[in-house]
Scaffold this active site. Structure first.
Site, PDB file in Angstrom:
ATOM      1  N   ARG A  54      72.770  45.691  22.419  1.00  0.00           N
ATOM      2  CA  ARG A  54      72.124  44.671  21.583  1.00  0.00           C
ATOM      3  C   ARG A  54      71.440  45.261  20.353  1.00  0.00           C
ATOM      4  NH1 ARG A  54      69.795  40.046  25.562  1.00  0.00           N
ATOM      5  NH2 ARG A  54      71.827  39.328  26.241  1.00  0.00           N
ATOM      6  N   ASP A 161      60.443  28.358  20.457  1.00  0.00           N
ATOM      7  CA  ASP A 161      61.090  29.586  20.932  1.00  0.00           C
ATOM      8  C   ASP A 161      60.528  30.738  20.108  1.00  0.00           C
ATOM      9  OD1 ASP A 161      63.932  30.102  22.656  1.00  0.00           O
ATOM     10  OD2 ASP A 161      63.357  31.712  21.278  1.00  0.00           O
TER      11      ASP A 161
END
Ligand SMILES: C[S@@+](CC[C@H](N)C(=O)[O-])C[C@H]1O[C@@H](n2cnc3c(N)ncnc32)[C@H](O)[C@@H]1O
Length: 295
Positions: A54, A161
Protein backbone atom coordinates in the site's frame (compact mmCIF):
# COMPACT_ATOMS: atom_id res chain seq x y z
CA UNK A 1 7.06 7.18 18.34
CA UNK A 2 7.40 4.77 21.25
CA UNK A 3 10.87 4.58 22.86
CA UNK A 4 11.23 1.03 21.48
CA UNK A 5 10.55 2.18 17.92
CA UNK A 6 12.91 5.15 18.43
CA UNK A 7 15.73 2.89 19.64
CA UNK A 8 15.29 0.33 16.90
CA UNK A 9 15.20 2.99 14.19
CA UNK A 10 18.74 4.11 15.08
CA UNK A 11 20.50 0.76 14.46
CA UNK A 12 20.42 -1.62 11.48
CA UNK A 13 17.24 -3.59 11.53
CA UNK A 14 16.23 -6.93 10.02
CA UNK A 15 14.67 -6.78 6.55
CA UNK A 16 10.97 -7.54 6.76
CA UNK A 17 9.94 -7.49 3.12
CA UNK A 18 12.31 -7.76 0.18
CA UNK A 19 11.34 -6.04 -3.02
CA UNK A 20 11.80 -2.82 -4.92
CA UNK A 21 12.23 -0.90 -1.63
CA UNK A 22 14.12 -1.92 1.50
CA UNK A 23 11.56 -2.41 4.32
CA UNK A 24 12.89 -3.29 7.76
CA UNK A 25 11.32 -4.24 11.09
CA UNK A 26 12.24 -0.78 12.40
CA UNK A 27 10.46 0.91 9.47
CA UNK A 28 7.39 -1.22 10.10
CA UNK A 29 7.38 -0.20 13.75
CA UNK A 30 7.59 3.50 12.94
CA UNK A 31 4.65 3.16 10.53
CA UNK A 32 2.60 0.98 12.89
CA UNK A 33 3.21 3.43 15.71
CA UNK A 34 1.96 6.40 13.69
CA UNK A 35 -1.08 4.45 12.41
CA UNK A 36 -1.99 3.53 15.98
CA UNK A 37 -1.49 6.96 17.50
CA UNK A 38 -3.17 8.93 14.75
CA UNK A 39 -5.95 6.64 13.53
CA UNK A 40 -6.32 3.87 16.12
CA UNK A 41 -5.30 1.35 13.46
CA UNK A 42 -3.59 -1.61 15.09
CA UNK A 43 -1.10 -3.18 12.66
CA UNK A 44 0.60 -6.50 13.37
CA UNK A 45 3.82 -7.59 11.70
CA UNK A 46 1.80 -10.25 9.84
CA UNK A 47 0.43 -7.32 7.80
CA UNK A 48 3.92 -6.24 6.64
CA UNK A 49 3.42 -7.26 3.01
CA UNK A 50 0.11 -5.42 2.88
CA UNK A 51 1.68 -2.29 4.40
CA UNK A 52 4.54 -2.55 1.92
CA UNK A 53 2.30 -2.83 -1.12
CA UNK A 54 0.00 0.00 0.00
CA UNK A 55 2.86 2.40 0.71
CA UNK A 56 5.12 1.47 -2.22
CA UNK A 57 3.05 3.83 -4.41
CA UNK A 58 3.77 6.69 -2.00
CA UNK A 59 7.53 6.01 -2.15
CA UNK A 60 7.41 5.95 -5.95
CA UNK A 61 5.50 9.18 -6.19
CA UNK A 62 7.93 10.88 -3.76
CA UNK A 63 10.96 9.46 -5.60
CA UNK A 64 12.29 7.69 -2.47
CA UNK A 65 14.52 4.61 -2.48
CA UNK A 66 13.89 3.07 0.96
CA UNK A 67 11.22 2.91 3.65
CA UNK A 68 13.75 4.44 6.06
CA UNK A 69 13.67 7.58 3.88
CA UNK A 70 9.89 7.41 3.82
CA UNK A 71 9.71 7.17 7.63
CA UNK A 72 11.96 10.22 7.92
CA UNK A 73 9.70 12.12 5.50
CA UNK A 74 6.53 11.11 7.31
CA UNK A 75 7.89 12.16 10.71
CA UNK A 76 8.34 15.76 9.64
CA UNK A 77 5.43 16.18 7.26
CA UNK A 78 1.78 16.30 8.38
CA UNK A 79 0.45 16.09 4.85
CA UNK A 80 2.40 12.92 4.05
CA UNK A 81 1.32 11.41 7.39
CA UNK A 82 -2.26 11.97 6.22
CA UNK A 83 -1.48 10.36 2.86
CA UNK A 84 0.11 7.43 4.65
CA UNK A 85 -2.91 6.84 6.89
CA UNK A 86 -5.26 7.16 3.90
CA UNK A 87 -3.18 4.60 1.98
CA UNK A 88 -3.31 2.19 4.93
CA UNK A 89 -7.10 2.28 5.31
CA UNK A 90 -9.30 -0.40 3.81
CA UNK A 91 -12.24 1.23 2.06
CA UNK A 92 -14.19 -1.80 0.85
CA UNK A 93 -17.92 -1.12 0.95
CA UNK A 94 -21.05 -1.59 -1.12
CA UNK A 95 -24.65 -0.45 -1.39
CA UNK A 96 -27.04 -2.16 1.05
CA UNK A 97 -24.23 -4.18 2.61
CA UNK A 98 -25.89 -6.41 5.24
CA UNK A 99 -29.41 -5.68 4.00
CA UNK A 100 -31.00 -6.68 7.34
CA UNK A 101 -29.64 -3.43 8.85
CA UNK A 102 -31.58 -1.35 6.33
CA UNK A 103 -34.71 -3.46 6.91
CA UNK A 104 -34.36 -2.82 10.64
CA UNK A 105 -33.73 0.88 10.07
CA UNK A 106 -36.91 1.14 8.01
CA UNK A 107 -39.24 -0.96 10.15
CA UNK A 108 -37.96 -0.38 13.68
CA UNK A 109 -36.60 3.17 13.57
CA UNK A 110 -38.03 5.17 10.66
CA UNK A 111 -41.62 3.93 10.49
CA UNK A 112 -42.23 4.39 14.23
CA UNK A 113 -40.90 7.97 13.86
CA UNK A 114 -43.11 8.76 10.86
CA UNK A 115 -45.62 10.90 12.77
CA UNK A 116 -42.94 12.91 14.52
CA UNK A 117 -41.04 13.60 11.29
CA UNK A 118 -44.20 14.50 9.35
CA UNK A 119 -45.09 17.00 12.10
CA UNK A 120 -41.72 18.70 11.66
CA UNK A 121 -39.65 16.71 14.21
CA UNK A 122 -36.00 16.04 13.57
CA UNK A 123 -34.40 12.84 12.36
CA UNK A 124 -30.62 12.42 12.52
CA UNK A 125 -28.56 9.50 11.27
CA UNK A 126 -24.78 9.04 11.19
CA UNK A 127 -22.58 6.85 9.04
CA UNK A 128 -19.41 6.98 11.14
CA UNK A 129 -17.00 5.36 8.65
CA UNK A 130 -18.76 6.13 5.40
CA UNK A 131 -15.94 5.25 2.99
CA UNK A 132 -16.95 6.21 -0.57
CA UNK A 133 -20.61 6.88 0.29
CA UNK A 134 -22.47 3.67 -0.52
CA UNK A 135 -23.46 3.21 3.15
CA UNK A 136 -24.89 6.73 3.81
CA UNK A 137 -26.63 6.73 0.41
CA UNK A 138 -28.22 3.35 1.24
CA UNK A 139 -29.41 4.98 4.48
CA UNK A 140 -30.76 7.94 2.48
CA UNK A 141 -32.59 5.64 0.04
CA UNK A 142 -34.13 3.81 3.00
CA UNK A 143 -35.20 7.17 4.47
CA UNK A 144 -36.74 8.14 1.11
CA UNK A 145 -38.69 4.88 1.00
CA UNK A 146 -40.48 6.03 4.17
CA UNK A 147 -40.38 9.80 3.61
CA UNK A 148 -40.29 10.50 -0.16
CA UNK A 149 -40.37 14.24 0.71
CA UNK A 150 -37.45 13.93 3.18
CA UNK A 151 -35.64 16.86 1.53
CA UNK A 152 -38.41 19.16 2.81
CA UNK A 153 -38.32 17.67 6.33
CA UNK A 154 -35.86 18.13 9.19
CA UNK A 155 -33.92 15.04 8.12
CA UNK A 156 -30.12 14.88 7.92
CA UNK A 157 -27.58 12.13 7.44
CA UNK A 158 -24.01 12.81 8.53
CA UNK A 159 -21.35 10.80 6.68
CA UNK A 160 -17.81 10.93 8.05
CA UNK A 161 -14.52 9.21 7.36
CA UNK A 162 -10.88 9.80 8.12
CA UNK A 163 -9.79 9.49 4.50
CA UNK A 164 -10.29 12.71 2.45
CA UNK A 165 -10.20 10.80 -0.86
CA UNK A 166 -13.21 8.65 0.02
CA UNK A 167 -15.08 11.71 1.33
CA UNK A 168 -14.52 13.46 -2.02
CA UNK A 169 -15.82 10.36 -3.82
CA UNK A 170 -18.91 10.27 -1.59
CA UNK A 171 -19.65 13.96 -2.22
CA UNK A 172 -19.48 13.34 -5.94
CA UNK A 173 -21.91 10.42 -5.60
CA UNK A 174 -20.90 8.77 -8.86
CA UNK A 175 -20.58 4.99 -9.17
CA UNK A 176 -19.96 2.39 -11.85
CA UNK A 177 -23.15 0.65 -12.93
CA UNK A 178 -21.90 -2.72 -11.69
CA UNK A 179 -21.64 -1.24 -8.18
CA UNK A 180 -25.41 -0.70 -8.20
CA UNK A 181 -26.36 -4.39 -8.44
CA UNK A 182 -27.60 -4.44 -4.84
CA UNK A 183 -29.67 -1.28 -5.23
CA UNK A 184 -33.32 -2.30 -5.76
CA UNK A 185 -34.44 -1.55 -9.34
CA UNK A 186 -37.16 0.93 -8.26
CA UNK A 187 -34.58 2.96 -6.26
CA UNK A 188 -32.15 2.84 -9.16
CA UNK A 189 -34.62 4.21 -11.66
CA UNK A 190 -36.01 6.85 -9.30
CA UNK A 191 -32.93 8.16 -7.47
CA UNK A 192 -29.97 7.73 -9.88
CA UNK A 193 -29.28 9.63 -13.09
CA UNK A 194 -26.98 8.98 -16.02
CA UNK A 195 -23.73 10.90 -16.35
CA UNK A 196 -23.19 12.71 -19.67
CA UNK A 197 -20.25 11.18 -21.52
CA UNK A 198 -19.84 8.34 -18.99
CA UNK A 199 -22.18 5.54 -20.07
CA UNK A 200 -20.78 3.07 -17.49
CA UNK A 201 -21.58 5.29 -14.50
CA UNK A 202 -24.61 6.62 -12.65
CA UNK A 203 -24.85 9.51 -10.22
CA UNK A 204 -27.00 9.78 -7.12
CA UNK A 205 -29.72 12.42 -7.74
CA UNK A 206 -29.54 15.79 -6.00
CA UNK A 207 -32.63 14.95 -3.90
CA UNK A 208 -30.67 12.08 -2.31
CA UNK A 209 -27.36 13.92 -2.10
CA UNK A 210 -28.98 16.88 -0.37
CA UNK A 211 -29.85 14.63 2.60
CA UNK A 212 -26.24 13.61 3.20
CA UNK A 213 -23.43 15.84 4.55
CA UNK A 214 -19.96 14.41 4.03
CA UNK A 215 -17.22 15.50 6.46
CA UNK A 216 -13.67 14.38 7.22
CA UNK A 217 -13.55 13.05 10.77
CA UNK A 218 -11.10 10.87 12.66
CA UNK A 219 -12.99 8.72 15.17
CA UNK A 220 -9.94 8.96 17.44
CA UNK A 221 -10.20 12.75 17.65
CA UNK A 222 -12.84 15.13 18.98
CA UNK A 223 -16.29 14.97 17.45
CA UNK A 224 -17.53 18.50 16.79
CA UNK A 225 -21.23 17.72 17.16
CA UNK A 226 -23.54 16.65 19.95
CA UNK A 227 -26.12 14.59 18.08
CA UNK A 228 -28.16 12.98 19.35
CA UNK A 229 -28.70 10.49 16.55
CA UNK A 230 -31.69 8.23 16.02
CA UNK A 231 -29.35 5.65 14.51
CA UNK A 232 -25.63 5.26 13.92
CA UNK A 233 -23.96 2.93 11.45
CA UNK A 234 -20.39 2.22 12.59
CA UNK A 235 -19.55 -0.83 10.56
CA UNK A 236 -16.29 -2.53 9.66
CA UNK A 237 -14.00 0.09 11.12
CA UNK A 238 -13.38 -0.68 14.81
CA UNK A 239 -12.25 -4.10 13.66
CA UNK A 240 -8.93 -2.36 12.85
CA UNK A 241 -8.61 -0.99 16.42
CA UNK A 242 -7.36 -2.70 19.57
CA UNK A 243 -9.83 -3.83 22.22
CA UNK A 244 -9.51 -0.83 24.54
CA UNK A 245 -9.97 1.58 21.64
CA UNK A 246 -13.01 -0.39 20.46
CA UNK A 247 -14.58 -0.12 23.92
CA UNK A 248 -13.89 3.62 24.01
CA UNK A 249 -15.47 4.15 20.57
CA UNK A 250 -18.58 2.09 21.43
CA UNK A 251 -19.01 4.16 24.61
CA UNK A 252 -18.69 7.49 22.78
CA UNK A 253 -21.11 6.38 20.06
CA UNK A 254 -23.67 5.08 22.56
CA UNK A 255 -23.62 8.40 24.40
CA UNK A 256 -24.72 10.11 21.18
CA UNK A 257 -27.70 7.83 20.49
CA UNK A 258 -31.23 8.71 21.65
CA UNK A 259 -32.97 6.28 23.97
CA UNK A 260 -34.36 3.42 21.84
CA UNK A 261 -32.11 4.55 18.97
CA UNK A 262 -30.04 1.99 17.07
CA UNK A 263 -26.37 1.18 16.59
CA UNK A 264 -25.46 -1.02 13.61
CA UNK A 265 -22.02 -2.64 13.61
CA UNK A 266 -19.97 -4.82 11.25
CA UNK A 267 -20.69 -8.53 10.79
CA UNK A 268 -17.54 -9.61 12.64
CA UNK A 269 -17.69 -6.95 15.38
CA UNK A 270 -19.16 -7.03 18.86
CA UNK A 271 -19.88 -4.21 21.31
CA UNK A 272 -17.57 -4.38 24.34
CA UNK A 273 -16.63 -2.20 27.31
CA UNK A 274 -18.93 0.18 29.21
CA UNK A 275 -21.42 0.51 26.30
CA UNK A 276 -22.56 -3.04 27.03
CA UNK A 277 -24.53 -1.66 30.00
CA UNK A 278 -26.48 0.90 28.01
CA UNK A 279 -27.17 -1.08 24.85
CA UNK A 280 -29.25 -4.17 24.32
CA UNK A 281 -29.31 -6.61 21.43
CA UNK A 282 -31.85 -5.62 18.79
CA UNK A 283 -31.06 -8.15 16.06
CA UNK A 284 -28.02 -9.43 14.17
CA UNK A 285 -25.16 -6.96 14.85
CA UNK A 286 -27.86 -4.47 15.83
CA UNK A 287 -28.14 -2.78 19.22
CA UNK A 288 -30.78 -0.48 20.74
CA UNK A 289 -30.01 2.04 23.45
CA UNK A 290 -31.90 1.07 26.58
CA UNK A 291 -34.76 3.41 27.40
CA UNK A 292 -34.37 5.27 30.65
CA UNK A 293 -30.63 5.90 30.20
CA UNK A 294 -29.85 9.54 31.09
CA UNK A 295 -29.13 11.44 27.84
C1 LIG B 1 -14.01 -1.12 5.42
S1 LIG B 1 -14.53 0.56 5.34
C2 LIG B 1 -16.17 0.42 5.98
C3 LIG B 1 -17.17 1.20 5.14
C4 LIG B 1 -18.62 1.02 5.55
N1 LIG B 1 -18.83 1.41 6.92
C5 LIG B 1 -19.06 -0.40 5.35
O1 LIG B 1 -19.19 -1.16 6.32
O2 LIG B 1 -19.28 -0.79 4.19
C6 LIG B 1 -13.63 1.25 6.74
C7 LIG B 1 -13.54 2.76 6.68
O3 LIG B 1 -13.09 3.22 7.96
C8 LIG B 1 -12.30 4.38 7.76
N2 LIG B 1 -11.47 4.59 8.97
C9 LIG B 1 -10.40 3.89 9.39
N3 LIG B 1 -9.90 4.41 10.54
C10 LIG B 1 -10.70 5.47 10.84
C11 LIG B 1 -10.72 6.42 11.89
N4 LIG B 1 -9.81 6.41 12.87
N5 LIG B 1 -11.67 7.39 11.88
C12 LIG B 1 -12.59 7.43 10.88
N6 LIG B 1 -12.63 6.55 9.85
C13 LIG B 1 -11.69 5.58 9.84
C14 LIG B 1 -11.50 4.04 6.52
O4 LIG B 1 -11.01 5.21 5.89
C15 LIG B 1 -12.54 3.28 5.67
O5 LIG B 1 -13.16 4.12 4.74
Amino acid sequence: MTPAAERSSTRPSKTLVTGEFEFSVADFRVIADIAKTEAGIDLHESKATLVYSRLAKRLRSLGLATFAEYCATVRGNDEERGNMIAALTTNVTRFFREPHHFEHLRKDILEPLADRVRKGGRLRLWSAASSTGQEPYSMALTVLSVFPDAAERDVRILATDLNPHVIAHGKKGQYRKEELVDVPQNFRSKWFESVPGEPDSMRVCDAVRSLVSFRELNLMGTWPFKGPFDAIFCRNVVIYFDRDTQGMIWRRLSNLIVNDGALYIGHSERVSGPAVDILQAGGITTYRKKSGVRQ
